[in-house]
Write an enzyme that holds these catalytic residues in place. Sequence first.
Site, mmCIF file in Angstrom:
data_model
loop_
_atom_site.group_PDB
_atom_site.id
_atom_site.type_symbol
_atom_site.label_atom_id
_atom_site.label_comp_id
_atom_site.label_asym_id
_atom_site.label_seq_id
_atom_site.Cartn_x
_atom_site.Cartn_y
_atom_site.Cartn_z
ATOM 1 N N LYS A 52 0.844 -1.206 0.000
ATOM 2 C CA LYS A 52 0.000 0.000 0.000
ATOM 3 C C LYS A 52 0.871 1.245 0.000
ATOM 4 C CE LYS A 52 -3.705 -2.517 2.192
ATOM 5 N NZ LYS A 52 -4.382 -2.952 3.408
ATOM 6 N N GLN A 96 -5.323 -1.823 9.571
ATOM 7 C CA GLN A 96 -4.978 -3.111 8.952
ATOM 8 C C GLN A 96 -5.460 -4.271 9.834
ATOM 9 O OE1 GLN A 96 -3.380 -3.502 5.853
ATOM 10 N NE2 GLN A 96 -3.879 -5.641 6.169
ATOM 11 N N ASP A 119 -11.599 2.187 3.595
ATOM 12 C CA ASP A 119 -11.819 0.743 3.462
ATOM 13 C C ASP A 119 -13.321 0.419 3.404
ATOM 14 O OD1 ASP A 119 -9.773 -1.034 3.077
ATOM 15 O OD2 ASP A 119 -9.202 -1.181 5.200
#
Length: 284
Positions: A52, A96, A119
């Site tokens: 990322k 994460q 997200d």
Amino acid sequence: MSEIIDGKNLAKEIRESLKVEANKLKEKGIIPHLSVIMVGDDDASKVYVRNKSRACEEIGIEFKEYLLPNDTKQEELISLIEKLNKDKNVNGILLQSPIPKPLDIQEAFNTIDPKKDVDGFNPYNVGNLCIGQDGFIPCTPYGIMKMFEKYNIEIDGRKVAIIGRSNIVGKPMAQCMLAKNATVTICHSRTRELKKELKDADIIISAAGKRNMVTEDMVKDGVVIIDVGMNRNDEGKLCGDVDFEKLKEKASYITPVPGGVGPMTIAMLMSNVIKATKEQNNIK
Ligand code: NAD
């Protein structure tokens, strides 16, 4: 013989167009920013976060990583998210997963400002997806929808079987397919006749995380197969959920692993960061 869906190449195309958008923002004095929080030292997570960060660098998105120790307390995690919510320079926040067991990941997702929730895991964005309103779509299903668009694969009225009902892949995937008028079946670990469900499907999206889960005898000719799974084979090589070698002879379209869904997930995260940055700056 099927057409192999080239996620790697499509993801590159998307990143190129995002680079152009990031440059336009830069001309206005705006640098998009993504903050990523990682708790503990999960090896796979480290690789994902590194990927990322590379994508951000390529596009011109500022990237900041917060590495919290294994014994982080829930209050500490929440207070970091609240701090990032308030920070005007931060456009996107990503937590994460997985995080260590005692921590409540859903409470953390609930705390992320929906406008920075790149997200798409905050219930506000989950709800928007369910009712067909604009919001942030979780990156993996979003990337898969882009693949269907690019390859002009018909969804309307077709039967889609999704294997997996997680909040990050299976459930949002079902909503995306429903929004495009598919007839959707969600299969999971308690599904009694998986083979029967799959045999009937025009499109199969497998997100079980089990290698060789989908075999030749389970699908019909001409099926479209999207393999989300990320597993290791006996030689330690990355592989998906489906028997790719056999199924590529039977399917009309199929995604490889690696080079399919994985790169698209990261590209759509980048797309969500640019979207967040534009919206926060009232840029159409
Ligand atoms: P998860 O473990 O949360 O969910 C797995 C799902 O598979 C569950 O809903 C479970 O019910 C179902 N399942 C398990 N065994 C089954 C069986 N025998 N029959 C039917 N259903 C079964 O996993 P997840 O987070 O949704 O991820 C799934 C896979 O996708 C993993 O391999 C993960 O690494 C991968 N993944 C890939 C990407 C990507 O970008 N390529 C992104 C996210 C997840």
